[in-house]
Design an enzyme around this catalytic site. Structure first.
Site, PDB file in Angstrom:
ATOM      1  N   ARG A  34       0.817  -1.218   0.000  1.00 29.55           N
ATOM      2  CA  ARG A  34       0.000   0.000   0.000  1.00 29.55           C
ATOM      3  C   ARG A  34       0.851   1.270   0.000  1.00 29.55           C
ATOM      4  NH1 ARG A  34      -5.327  -0.872   2.350  1.00 29.55           N
ATOM      5  NH2 ARG A  34      -6.021  -2.876   1.546  1.00 29.55           N
ATOM      6  N   ASP A 141     -16.126   9.305   6.765  1.00 29.77           N
ATOM      7  CA  ASP A 141     -14.948   8.457   6.632  1.00 29.77           C
ATOM      8  C   ASP A 141     -13.743   9.258   7.107  1.00 29.77           C
ATOM      9  OD1 ASP A 141     -14.508   5.648   4.996  1.00 29.77           O
ATOM     10  OD2 ASP A 141     -12.680   6.805   5.163  1.00 29.77           O
TER      11      ASP A 141
END
Lengths: 339, 127
Positions: A34, A141
């Site tokens: 990532r 979020d």
């Protein structure tokens, strides 16, 4: 080319502190995969060097980018179907008043990622509540990049093919380029806000329904409890919490009771009352005494103020209806000076 | 589970059939709508029809309408699998009686997702 232990420990600690997400040993491959694009962008051929560089300055924007890259944003429209069916068949009917009215419905889609969940909720509600219900969906979020995408409401063909029935696609989306965009009428119902579940929400409470699916699984026990506490504080008493199929509040927080609905992990916020069962001036809701269950014993009869009749139903309440609502008791007035 | 893949492209029939077979389907193939109807007249025990739009002899939309007309076939699920990507075309196909619509090109995961949506395969939880 694996990650050095010190780099992994630092990243795991950073993500734990900032997002409450636990990265166990063995997830080095995830961190490396990532963070690789971020390292490359910053001109570092290796993730190790990138993280060591980051560690020196800990610039907020870089830290945010790392946290965002490591938080899972996996989602799809109508993911796992069941919760949306339960929303239509059980939750919305249970929220309606005795005459079937539902003037307002506030829903919070927590950890909404790229927006598929709140838009799926909006589509579901469009089909099951009428124009008399004002629907407000707050979607939050931690990750600002996914929120921007969510608010734009633009999805690729691959994304719309996952979980979105074609009949819904043509009703609620417009073709745009090679993908699709959520129609404005639906986008208007959803407000996207940045929020870290480790903190109490700043966007007010009194939600009727909260979707918090596949989020708790990433947290350790104390963080799970903290998140549930924040969610509970944001809910209307009696409101519904929808968790992921593999998640539960049991053993974590007794502020919830499980609603036995087939496969769904649905919970209901239990109205908070003092241990001895009487409302206080600060009680958020009127408390219903369980008069129908027979005489109360213990502290209530001894300590109840005049006006509370725990042993009897007031004469004006016809038999067969729910127990009478006892209004919150205001604090005793301050007495004037006794002469 | 049994599926009939109706497409005039042999390559496309093989691709769709391959994905369906990996999901446990028994798959038969037809080159156009008329051939599909002939297969159905012979044996109609199909759970799914995957139908291309543009085909010679009888196109996909005509096939959908013909299947929909026959009450005996009302339990058969029909999915258009086509390059026709216009919103109005999707509306037409659904109005004619198709249950789902998949635009080409697509990945095996997208086809699988449509099968999940139609309840033809079990839902695979996302990672």
């Amino acid at each position: 080319m694996s990650l050095s232990p010190d780099v992994f420990t630092y990243v795991a600690d950073l993500v734990q502190r900032r997002a409450g997400i636990q990265l166990d040993a063995g997830k080095e491959y995830l961190v490396e995969g990532r963070l690789q694009p971020l390292a490359k962008e910053a001109g570092h051929p290796r993730v190790d060097a990138y993280v060591r560089d980051l560690r020196v300055a800990e610039r907020p924007a870089d830290v945010q980018a790392v946290v965002e890259a490591l938080t899972t944003n996996e989602t799809s429209f109508f993911r796992d179907g069941t919760p949306f069916r339960l929303l239509t068949e059980h939750i919305v009917p249970a929220l309606r008043g005795p005459n079937g009215s539902l003037p307002r419905l506030r829903v919070w889609s927590a950890a909404c990622s790229t927006g598929q969940e709140p838009y799926s909720i909006a589509m579901t509600l469009a089909d099951c509540v009428g124009p008399d219900t004002s629907v407000e969906i707050v979607a939050s979020d931690l990750n600002t990049a996914v929120l921007e995408r969510a608010a734009a409401g633009e999805y690729s063909r691959i994304e719309t093919n996952r979980g979105l029935p074609s009949s819904m696609l043509v009703r609620y989306f417009d073709a745009e380029g090679t993908g699709w965009r959520v129609r404005e009428q639906l986008r208007r119902q959803v407000t996207f806000l940045k929020h870290n579940l480790l903190e109490p929400p700043a966007f007010g409470g009194q939600f009727d329904v909260v979707f918090l699916r596949n989020v708790l699984i990433y947290f350790d026990l104390p963080v799970k409890r903290q998140v549930l506490e924040h969610v509970l504080a944001a809910m209307r008493p009696g409101g519904f919490l929808v968790l992921g199929a593999a998640e539960t509040t049991i053993g974590l927080d007794d502020g919830w009771e499980r609603v036995p609905l087939e496969r769904g992990a649905v919970y209901r916020a239990v109205p908070r009352v003092p241990a001895w069962g009487l409302p206080t001036a600060t009680s958020p809701v009127p408390v219903v005494l369980p008069a129908a269950r027979g005489p109360l014993t213990g502290a209530v009869p001894r300590t109840a103020p005049p006006g509370v009749l725990p042993h009897a139903r007031p004469a004006h309440v016809p038999a067969g209806v729910p127990a009478p609502v006892i209004r919150p008791i205001t604090p005793a007035p301050v007495r004037g000076e006794t002469r | 589970m049994r599926a009939l893949v109706v497409d005039d492209s042999r390559t496309m029939r093989r691709i769709v059939a391959g994905i369906l077979e990996r999901q446990g389907f028994e798959v038969l193939q037809a080159e156009h709508g008329e051939e599909a109807l002939a297969v159905l007249e012979e044996d109609d025990r199909f759970d799914l029809l995957c139908i291309d739009w543009n085909m010679p002899v009888m196109d996909g939309l005509e096939l959908v309408a013909a299947v929909r007309k026959n009450r005996q076939w009302r339990n058969i699920t029909m999915m258009m699998v086509t390059t026709e990507a216009e919103q109005s075309q999707i509306v037409r196909a659904l109005a004619a009686g198709a249950h789902e619509y998949l635009i080409k090109p697509f990945t095996p995961e997208e086809l699988r997702a449509k099968l999940e949506l139609l309840g033809l395969v079990s839902v695979k939880e996302l990672a």
